[in-house]
Design a protein around this motif. Sequence first.
Motif, short mmCIF file in Angstrom:
data_model
loop_
_atom_site.label_atom_id
_atom_site.label_comp_id
_atom_site.label_asym_id
_atom_site.label_seq_id
_atom_site.Cartn_x
_atom_site.Cartn_y
_atom_site.Cartn_z
N THR A 284 0.83 -1.21 -0.31
CA THR A 284 -0.10 -0.18 0.24
C THR A 284 1.39 1.61 0.12
N ILE A 285 2.14 1.01 -0.32
CA ILE A 285 2.96 2.36 -0.50
C ILE A 285 2.46 3.50 -1.35
N PRO A 286 1.71 2.27 -1.93
CA PRO A 286 1.49 4.31 -2.93
C PRO A 286 0.87 5.22 -2.20
N TYR A 287 0.14 4.53 -1.19
CA TYR A 287 -0.77 5.48 -0.57
C TYR A 287 -0.36 6.09 0.81
N ASP A 288 0.55 5.56 1.31
CA ASP A 288 0.97 5.46 2.80
C ASP A 288 1.51 6.40 2.65
N VAL A 289 2.31 7.05 2.16
CA VAL A 289 2.91 8.68 1.57
C VAL A 289 2.33 9.64 1.82
N VAL A 290 0.96 9.58 1.54
CA VAL A 290 0.38 10.50 0.52
C VAL A 290 -0.96 10.79 1.28
N GLU A 291 -1.49 12.40 1.32
CA GLU A 291 -2.40 13.11 2.10
C GLU A 291 -4.08 13.89 0.78
N PRO A 292 -5.08 13.02 1.19
CA PRO A 292 -5.54 13.62 0.49
C PRO A 292 -5.62 15.23 0.26
N LEU A 293 -5.60 15.75 -1.57
CA LEU A 293 -5.69 16.81 -1.48
C LEU A 293 -6.72 17.89 -1.53
N TYR A 294 -8.10 17.58 -1.08
CA TYR A 294 -9.70 18.06 -1.33
C TYR A 294 -10.26 17.04 -0.62
N THR A 295 -11.71 17.47 -0.10
CA THR A 295 -12.51 16.60 0.92
C THR A 295 -13.65 16.23 -0.26
N THR A 296 -14.57 15.73 -0.30
CA THR A 296 -15.81 16.05 -1.55
C THR A 296 -17.17 15.79 -0.32
N GLN A 297 -17.87 16.43 -0.82
CA GLN A 297 -19.72 16.38 -0.35
C GLN A 297 -19.75 15.35 -0.99
N ASN A 298 -19.69 14.89 -2.28
CA ASN A 298 -20.55 13.62 -3.09
C ASN A 298 -20.32 12.60 -2.96
N ASP A 299 -21.49 11.92 -2.69
CA ASP A 299 -21.70 10.63 -2.57
C ASP A 299 -20.23 9.71 -3.66
#
Length: 657
Positions: A284-299
Amino acid sequence: MKKLLLSLWALSLTTFVFASEHTAFSPDKRLHLTVRDDGGQPTYTLNYDGLEVIKPSKLGLKADYGDFTQGMKIVEATEKAVQTVYDMTRTKRAHVDQKATMLTLKLVNDKGYPLQITFYIANNDVAYRYTLLPVKDENPRCAVVYGETSSFNFPDETRTFMTPQIQPMSGWQRTKPSYEEEFVPDARLTDKSKYGVGYTFPCLFRIPNKGNNTWILISETGTASYPGCRLSEYEPTKGYHIAYPQAGENNGFGSEFASIPLPSSTPWRTITVGNSLQPIVETTIPYDVVEPLYTTQNDYKPGRYTWSWILWMDESCNYEDQKKFIDVASTMGYEYILVDALWDKQIGRKGIEALANYAKSKGVSLMLWYNSNGTENDAPQGPRNIMSNSIARKRDMAWMKQIGVKAIKVDFFGGDKQETLQLFQDILSDANEYGLQVIFHGCTLPRGWERMYPNFIANEAALASENVYFTEYFARQEAFQLALYPFTRNAVAAFDWGGILMNHHMSKDNKSRHQRFTGDIFEMATAITNQCSVNCVALTPNALEGLPDFEKEWLKQVPTTWKDLRFLAGYPGKHFAVARQTTEGKWYAAAISAEEQPISMTLHLPMFAGKEVKVYADGPKKAGSLWLTPGMKRQKIGKNGLLKVMVQPRGGVIVNE
């Protein structure tokens, strides 16, 4: 998407000053990283279980205001234990709770200019990146990065599994590079790439070790508005180094370098290591060291989609044919239909609005295809000149939201330059404002994007299903490719292969042109062996009519989002077996084979121990038949959880309750 949670904190902290060598270990002590400033040239080595898997390899970069590849000295080192915790729904594992060691080094060059290198060292994974800092009085405040000396120097006996980069503005309608070249398995380090310009990520390596193998997967993650990189050609005694885009990409427009504000960090270079292929498949290393760049209200909804173009081609992009594929999606309970290129001319916007209403009446939503640009290549399909223009893009996205379109597929990008990577981000960010999910084709590898962008689905970024249609050669290669991608392309990012192909012939009438060479169960199993949260099931109306009931019923419940996975068996390009657990808790196991002879596999399935399961399998061909014989039976699995299966050449097996 579930709310994302990141928790990264120091459990211990140690700072060292003015040492020319620093060593750090993974939490389980099996990975051993050593960094030196070697007479002014920073290098690192990596050991796993006592074996040097990466020999002394260079670190450093060159910027317009300073050279950080020579005359360097480590002046400070900080080491701390960290823990990374997050949840998401669009990748191979829904919950990650991982401990790691974070080593941060501050170096200065002979002018006293600073460079920071950060290493993240988890069990089986290493990631590192550079951070450029202001020199004095907060200046410079911006910089151009010309390139890196970052390298990966392997033992001489190492074998490679890589796909070559290609020269820019080549291929059909000058649309390459598009990450659609052929992988070469088990090649030697000294073998030259097909086009002489290096290799695209990810890159897999096998190091023979006393009758066993150590496996290493190299890639990068966290690339947003920064150039996408690749590996260079191999240089004896030096290895491969990080290469930036070619000057001719994007029709020669824009720089191949990186323009950044200061302070600023590069993307992460990632290294996954294991004495089996399990860490490669499960990383899962591609995701372990990054963070969301924006949040969303959409489902944003995962799901399945039908797609006429893959077998009925351009002519099918008309109102009546699209209604037929909406009907297939409705019959199967699928959420989406992809209306592909040329809808702007052959259906028209009013026709799309009517089609959206028809789909809505059937419980189905539209996805629409767009050309990414009109300046980077000669791809003629429309709509063009919309996604690359912010005003036109938002206008169309507002229209799509109004009529109920739920996703877009954007195709034909110009390479890996910074402005092209910025276009991906701009499209994703704007699409989120209008509740649209996004798939990209004819393009680069996604680099941590499932976590960075909540509305991102997947990229193509590989030689994919359309080639099975185009030529018999690639139809024969399908099993090889799909037994290779779980260890390479799909190991680091969601993959829109583009179709579980149930037609027996690659044609609209399902009788002419060349045949499909894989078994029905093989095709169905790829819904498990491939990972993508919105998956294409390329059912045509006539193929649906001819399906056995047990296949049709299984295809109605194709899963798309996963809670967990377990690698079971495999070898890149030969065979692959995996078990995945859905977000609802249901387990599926699947095996596929590209071998020339049937292979016997004993699958360890403790999740099914003592239970009766359904076993779907391709059997041998009947006399006179071109295709394997699909079947389904119920079978009790013993308390030891072991199940022995026979997997036919180009055949598959599926196990579920």
